[in-house]
Write a protein that holds these residues in place. Structure first.
Motif, PDB file in Angstrom:
ATOM      1  N   ASN A 156       1.174  -1.391   0.080  1.00 52.39           N
ATOM      2  CA  ASN A 156      -0.055  -0.113  -0.257  1.00 52.39           C
ATOM      3  C   ASN A 156       0.708   1.102   0.133  1.00 52.39           C
ATOM      4  OD1 ASN A 156      -2.349  -2.024   0.096  1.00 52.39           O
ATOM      5  ND2 ASN A 156      -1.879  -1.571   2.436  1.00 52.39           N
ATOM      6  N   GLY A 157       2.237   1.389  -0.261  1.00 51.86           N
ATOM      7  CA  GLY A 157       2.763   2.538  -1.200  1.00 51.86           C
ATOM      8  C   GLY A 157       3.762   2.710   0.050  1.00 51.86           C
ATOM      9  N   THR A 158       3.610   1.663   1.373  1.00 48.23           N
ATOM     10  CA  THR A 158       5.027   1.886   2.323  1.00 48.23           C
ATOM     11  C   THR A 158       5.290   0.750   2.043  1.00 48.23           C
ATOM     12  OG1 THR A 158       3.309   2.487   3.888  1.00 48.23           O
ATOM     13  CG2 THR A 158       5.183   1.151   4.605  1.00 48.23           C
ATOM     14  N   PHE A 159       7.238   0.835   2.194  1.00 47.61           N
ATOM     15  CA  PHE A 159       8.154   0.132   1.778  1.00 47.61           C
ATOM     16  C   PHE A 159       8.365  -0.487   3.637  1.00 47.61           C
ATOM     17  CE2 PHE A 159       8.653   2.713  -1.564  1.00 47.61           C
ATOM     18  CZ  PHE A 159       8.551   1.697  -2.673  1.00 47.61           C
ATOM     19  N   GLU A 160       8.135  -2.218   3.793  1.00 44.53           N
ATOM     20  CA  GLU A 160       8.394  -2.086   5.273  1.00 44.53           C
ATOM     21  C   GLU A 160       9.601  -3.257   4.753  1.00 44.53           C
ATOM     22  OE1 GLU A 160       4.905  -5.023   6.033  1.00 44.53           O
ATOM     23  OE2 GLU A 160       3.454  -3.280   6.043  1.00 44.53           O
ATOM     24  N   LEU A 161      10.639  -3.133   6.282  1.00 37.41           N
ATOM     25  CA  LEU A 161      11.966  -3.714   5.999  1.00 37.41           C
ATOM     26  C   LEU A 161      11.473  -4.885   6.868  1.00 37.41           C
ATOM     27  CD1 LEU A 161      14.225  -1.089   6.554  1.00 37.41           C
ATOM     28  CD2 LEU A 161      13.010  -1.646   4.574  1.00 37.41           C
ATOM     29  N   PHE A 162      11.922  -6.489   5.991  1.00 38.57           N
ATOM     30  CA  PHE A 162      12.442  -7.337   6.920  1.00 38.57           C
ATOM     31  C   PHE A 162      13.613  -7.627   7.064  1.00 38.57           C
ATOM     32  CE2 PHE A 162       8.298  -7.017   5.647  1.00 38.57           C
ATOM     33  CZ  PHE A 162       7.579  -7.031   6.265  1.00 38.57           C
ATOM     34  N   GLY A 163      14.227  -8.187   8.990  1.00 39.47           N
ATOM     35  CA  GLY A 163      15.671  -8.652   8.706  1.00 39.47           C
ATOM     36  C   GLY A 163      15.993  -7.856   9.656  1.00 39.47           C
ATOM     37  N   ASN A 164      17.520  -7.772   9.443  1.00 37.39           N
ATOM     38  CA  ASN A 164      18.897  -6.941  10.052  1.00 37.39           C
ATOM     39  C   ASN A 164      19.291  -5.772   9.084  1.00 37.39           C
ATOM     40  OD1 ASN A 164      18.507  -8.840  12.033  1.00 37.39           O
ATOM     41  ND2 ASN A 164      20.087  -9.824  10.921  1.00 37.39           N
ATOM     42  N   LEU A 165      18.947  -4.994   9.550  1.00 39.62           N
ATOM     43  CA  LEU A 165      19.500  -3.361   8.505  1.00 39.62           C
ATOM     44  C   LEU A 165      21.024  -3.215   9.625  1.00 39.62           C
ATOM     45  CD1 LEU A 165      20.128  -1.707   6.871  1.00 39.62           C
ATOM     46  CD2 LEU A 165      18.564   0.035   8.526  1.00 39.62           C
ATOM     47  N   ASN A 166      22.331  -3.586   8.653  1.00 40.57           N
ATOM     48  CA  ASN A 166      23.228  -3.949   9.820  1.00 40.57           C
ATOM     49  C   ASN A 166      24.833  -3.776   8.518  1.00 40.57           C
ATOM     50  OD1 ASN A 166      23.778  -6.223   7.970  1.00 40.57           O
ATOM     51  ND2 ASN A 166      23.244  -6.935   9.732  1.00 40.57           N
ATOM     52  N   THR A 167      25.883  -4.219   8.888  1.00 43.37           N
ATOM     53  CA  THR A 167      27.354  -3.652   7.868  1.00 43.37           C
ATOM     54  C   THR A 167      27.229  -3.929   6.361  1.00 43.37           C
ATOM     55  OG1 THR A 167      28.538  -3.162   9.735  1.00 43.37           O
ATOM     56  CG2 THR A 167      29.436  -3.213   7.570  1.00 43.37           C
ATOM     57  N   LYS A 168      26.248  -5.199   6.761  1.00 43.24           N
ATOM     58  CA  LYS A 168      26.552  -6.608   5.061  1.00 43.24           C
ATOM     59  C   LYS A 168      24.617  -5.868   4.393  1.00 43.24           C
ATOM     60  CE  LYS A 168      27.962 -10.397   7.630  1.00 43.24           C
ATOM     61  NZ  LYS A 168      27.957 -12.228   8.051  1.00 43.24           N
ATOM     62  N   THR A 169      23.603  -5.282   4.773  1.00 47.98           N
ATOM     63  CA  THR A 169      22.619  -4.760   4.453  1.00 47.98           C
ATOM     64  C   THR A 169      22.922  -3.607   3.834  1.00 47.98           C
ATOM     65  OG1 THR A 169      21.570  -5.128   6.181  1.00 47.98           O
ATOM     66  CG2 THR A 169      21.479  -6.584   5.346  1.00 47.98           C
ATOM     67  N   SER A 170      23.569  -2.581   4.840  1.00 48.97           N
ATOM     68  CA  SER A 170      23.389  -1.419   4.757  1.00 48.97           C
ATOM     69  C   SER A 170      23.421  -0.595   3.819  1.00 48.97           C
ATOM     70  CB  SER A 170      23.799  -0.458   5.463  1.00 48.97           C
ATOM     71  OG  SER A 170      25.465  -0.515   5.820  1.00 48.97           O
TER      72      SER A 170
END
Length: 92
Positions: free
Chosen positions: A9-23
């Protein structure tokens, strides 16, 4: 755990880890969206862990949106629960 991004619905949902590997890939993906869309909303409710690199990635996106005069919302509905839980840990 990798970072998964789903649009709902126009919103981006993040699942998991936001870290050095993914940033890095997170920044690249959302920089494109910020430059393409009128506004971007990111929901971070489902992030399991975030490190200093992840926080810097969010700050980078904020700077990019300000530079481009774009609208960027970073939302988290459960912030009051997290604050209450963490404030008890640090109470004397």
């Amino acid at each position: 755990m990798a970072l998964q991004i789903l649009e709902k619905n126009g919103t981006f949902e993040l699942f998991g880890n936001l870290n050095t590997k993914t940033s890095r890939s997170f920044i690249i993906h959302f920089e494109y969206l910020i430059n393409t869309l009128k506004g971007v909303t990111i929901n971070i409710d489902k992030i399991k862990a975030i490190d200093a690199s992840g926080v810097e990635a969010l700050k980078t996106l904020i700077a990019i949106s300000l530079k481009n005069n774009s609208i960027l919302y970073i939302i988290r509905k459960g912030y009051k629960d997290t604050y209450a839980r963490n404030s008890k840990k640090f109470a004397a």
